[in-house]
Write a protein that holds these residues in place. Structure first.
Motif, mmCIF file in Angstrom:
data_model
loop_
_atom_site.group_PDB
_atom_site.id
_atom_site.type_symbol
_atom_site.label_atom_id
_atom_site.label_comp_id
_atom_site.label_asym_id
_atom_site.label_seq_id
_atom_site.Cartn_x
_atom_site.Cartn_y
_atom_site.Cartn_z
ATOM 1 N N LEU A 1 0.856 -1.194 0.000
ATOM 2 C CA LEU A 1 0.000 0.000 0.000
ATOM 3 C C LEU A 1 0.887 1.236 0.000
ATOM 4 O O LEU A 1 1.875 1.312 0.729
ATOM 5 C CB LEU A 1 -0.916 0.015 1.223
ATOM 6 C CG LEU A 1 -1.874 1.196 1.318
ATOM 7 C CD1 LEU A 1 -2.950 1.088 0.245
ATOM 8 C CD2 LEU A 1 -2.506 1.276 2.705
ATOM 9 N N GLU A 2 0.525 2.205 -0.802
ATOM 10 C CA GLU A 2 1.246 3.468 -0.809
ATOM 11 C C GLU A 2 0.800 4.300 0.397
ATOM 12 O O GLU A 2 -0.352 4.735 0.485
ATOM 13 C CB GLU A 2 0.968 4.227 -2.110
ATOM 14 C CG GLU A 2 1.799 5.497 -2.258
ATOM 15 C CD GLU A 2 1.565 6.192 -3.584
ATOM 16 O OE1 GLU A 2 2.062 7.318 -3.762
ATOM 17 O OE2 GLU A 2 0.874 5.599 -4.435
ATOM 18 N N GLY B 1 -11.262 -1.506 -2.575
ATOM 19 C CA GLY B 1 -10.961 -0.085 -2.689
ATOM 20 C C GLY B 1 -10.202 0.505 -1.532
ATOM 21 O O GLY B 1 -9.734 1.633 -1.630
ATOM 22 N N ASP B 2 -10.068 -0.205 -0.420
ATOM 23 C CA ASP B 2 -9.325 0.339 0.708
ATOM 24 C C ASP B 2 -8.853 -0.779 1.626
ATOM 25 O O ASP B 2 -9.168 -1.953 1.420
ATOM 26 C CB ASP B 2 -10.166 1.357 1.485
ATOM 27 C CG ASP B 2 -11.505 0.778 1.931
ATOM 28 O OD1 ASP B 2 -11.560 -0.431 2.240
ATOM 29 O OD2 ASP B 2 -12.496 1.521 1.977
ATOM 30 N N THR C 1 -6.752 2.295 -1.275
ATOM 31 C CA THR C 1 -5.678 1.657 -2.042
ATOM 32 C C THR C 1 -5.150 2.567 -3.134
ATOM 33 O O THR C 1 -4.003 2.422 -3.578
ATOM 34 C CB THR C 1 -6.183 0.361 -2.679
ATOM 35 O OG1 THR C 1 -7.376 0.658 -3.461
ATOM 36 C CG2 THR C 1 -6.557 -0.655 -1.597
ATOM 37 N N ARG C 2 -5.981 3.521 -3.554
ATOM 38 C CA ARG C 2 -5.544 4.505 -4.531
ATOM 39 C C ARG C 2 -5.781 5.891 -3.942
ATOM 40 O O ARG C 2 -6.890 6.255 -3.632
ATOM 41 C CB ARG C 2 -6.320 4.373 -5.866
ATOM 42 C CG ARG C 2 -5.994 3.106 -6.631
ATOM 43 C CD ARG C 2 -6.673 3.130 -7.992
ATOM 44 N NE ARG C 2 -6.339 1.945 -8.777
ATOM 45 C CZ ARG C 2 -6.802 1.723 -10.010
ATOM 46 N NH1 ARG C 2 -7.602 2.604 -10.580
ATOM 47 N NH2 ARG C 2 -6.446 0.621 -10.669
ATOM 48 N N ARG C 3 -4.700 6.624 -3.789
ATOM 49 C CA ARG C 3 -4.782 7.954 -3.214
ATOM 50 C C ARG C 3 -5.312 8.945 -4.244
ATOM 51 O O ARG C 3 -4.874 8.971 -5.385
ATOM 52 C CB ARG C 3 -3.406 8.420 -2.728
ATOM 53 C CG ARG C 3 -2.983 7.766 -1.429
ATOM 54 C CD ARG C 3 -1.567 8.154 -1.088
ATOM 55 N NE ARG C 3 -1.313 9.564 -1.209
ATOM 56 C CZ ARG C 3 -1.605 10.473 -0.277
ATOM 57 N NH1 ARG C 3 -2.193 10.088 0.847
ATOM 58 N NH2 ARG C 3 -1.331 11.753 -0.463
ATOM 59 N N SER C 4 -6.268 9.760 -3.783
ATOM 60 C CA SER C 4 -6.742 10.847 -4.634
ATOM 61 C C SER C 4 -5.759 11.993 -4.518
ATOM 62 O O SER C 4 -5.004 12.122 -3.567
ATOM 63 C CB SER C 4 -8.127 11.307 -4.202
ATOM 64 O OG SER C 4 -8.115 11.723 -2.839
ATOM 65 N N SER C 5 -5.785 12.879 -5.504
ATOM 66 C CA SER C 5 -4.834 14.000 -5.510
ATOM 67 C C SER C 5 -5.248 15.026 -4.490
ATOM 68 O O SER C 5 -6.383 15.463 -4.436
ATOM 69 C CB SER C 5 -4.789 14.637 -6.896
ATOM 70 O OG SER C 5 -6.084 15.091 -7.272
#
Length: 389
Positions: A254-255, A291-292, A380-384
């Motif tokens: 995970l980032e 998603g998370d 799991t995917r960071r929003s800007s």
């Protein structure tokens, strides 16, 4: 303060606009009436402007008198119209400008810090909406000022204890009551460190509320990050007879910012250990979802009172005295200085850090004495540009 020309005021412009409209209408009326009336006269008189046979100069005289009468009547109408327009413009300007002046007075009072000022509701739809906006602004400013004053008082309270203890030890050593040996000096150093942690946490709180907490995500194993946090609190848990157990997959890439996430988990574990009794177990779970990823810290300790699920995230939150469910210092990272510093803002900063990752931190409990569950959700995917705080 520069004085604007009188014609720039709203009242003057409303009156002038009425006059301009009335004058334009009068001029158009003059032109139309002259054209229509004179042409009608000429048509009825046989299309001749001069003398008709047998009438001498009577035809021209009648035509001149008719045109003069029309001009006088139209001119009188234009003058009366201008006067009426000016009167109506003054009334309209007064009715429009008065609510604006009342709103301006209200905003002046807000600028002076008088947030309980009465804001009238004008009858005009747009001005009524503006008045509602001013009322909402007053409410928000009042809440902000209340929070600011409360924060100052709470910070002063938090600083008073270590400062008092430090001064007490220093005066005792100066008076010869206590020896200036390592044990006494260590206590002074401990209180100084407590003040340093408070200052650092207040800085983090300020950054959190401004949405600029530094978070530097990198690709890393979330399970490893959580395990490091557990290892850091393990000794403290064993010292209190509380066992820490981890349930997680072998690895969860995970980032994230490992230091910041570990900071959050350490704070949650410290609170959980403090809220538990000897022989209890604190469970840490890493649960990948669609998603998370959720990091859960579950204890079977003192639990939460109704409404504390959100209250514990408030800065300097204190459990009401007299509650029969355990040590009130076991909330919001407060207590002996573990986690995020024991300043009473640990969970406030922890939630801000979770939100800075684009996730969130929530709490739940089945009630007093039945434990609590804190869940940190990380996408799991960071929003800007996620907002912190």
């Amino acid at each position: 303060m520069s004085t604007a020309p009188w014609w720039n005021s709203l009242r003057a412009r409303l009156v002038l606009s009425h006059l301009v409209v009335a004058l334009a209408s009068g001029l158009v009326t003059v032109l139309v009436v002259r054209l229509v009336a004179v042409r009608r006269w000429d048509t009825m008189s046989g299309g001749q402007r001069g003398n008709r046979p047998g009438t001498g100069g009577a035809g021209a005289s009648f035509r001149t008198q008719f045109v003069d009468s029309v001009d006088q009547a139209v001119l009188a109408g234009v003058v009366v119209g201008l006067l009426a327009a000016a009167a109506l413009g003054v009334v309209a300007a007064r009715r429009t400008a008065r609510p604006l002046e009342q709103l301006r007075t209200a905003t002046d009072q807000l600028a002076l810090g008088r947030y309980a000022v009465h804001v009238p509701t004008p009858s005009t739809t747009e001005l009524a909406a503006l008045a509602d906006d001013v009322r909402r602004l007053a409410e928000r400013l009042e809440r902000t000022e209340t929070r600011r004053a409360r924060l100052i008082g709470e910070v002063a309270h938090e600083m008073r204890t270590p400062l008092t203890v430090t001064r007490g030890y220093a005066e005792a050593m100066l008076d010869g009551v206590l020896p200036a040996d390592d044990s006494v000096l260590q206590k002074v150093v401990d209180q100084t460190r407590r003040l340093e942690r408070l200052a650092e946490d207040l800085s983090s709180l300020s950054q959190a509320e401004e949405g600029r907490l530094p978070v530097r995500p990198v690709p890393a194993d979330l399970v490893e990050t959580v395990q490091e946090a557990v290892d850091a609190v393990q000794e403290r848990g064993l010292g209190r007879g509380v066992r820490l157990r981890v349930e997680a997959p072998a690895t969860v890439p995970l980032e994230h910012d490992p230091d910041r996430v570990a900071q959050v988990v350490t704070n949650l574990l410290t609170n959980a250990v403090r809220a538990s009794s000897p022989g209890d177990e604190v469970l840490v779970k890493v649960v990948p979802q669609a998603g998370d990823v959720c990091v859960e810290v579950v204890d079977s300790g003192v639990g939460l009172l109704p409404g504390e699920e959100t209250a514990v995230f408030e800065r300097f939150y204190r459990r009401p005295r007299g509650s029969a469910i355990g040590d009130p210092s076991g909330q919001n990272g407060d207590g002996d200085g573990d986690g995020l510093g024991g300043s009473g803002i640990g969970l406030t900063i922890a939630r801000a850090l979770a939100r800075a990752h684009g996730g969130d931190l929530v709490a739940s409990s089945d009630g007093p004495g039945r434990g609590a569950r804190f869940v940190m959700r990380l996408p799991t995917r960071r929003s800007s540009g996620p907002a912190a705080g």
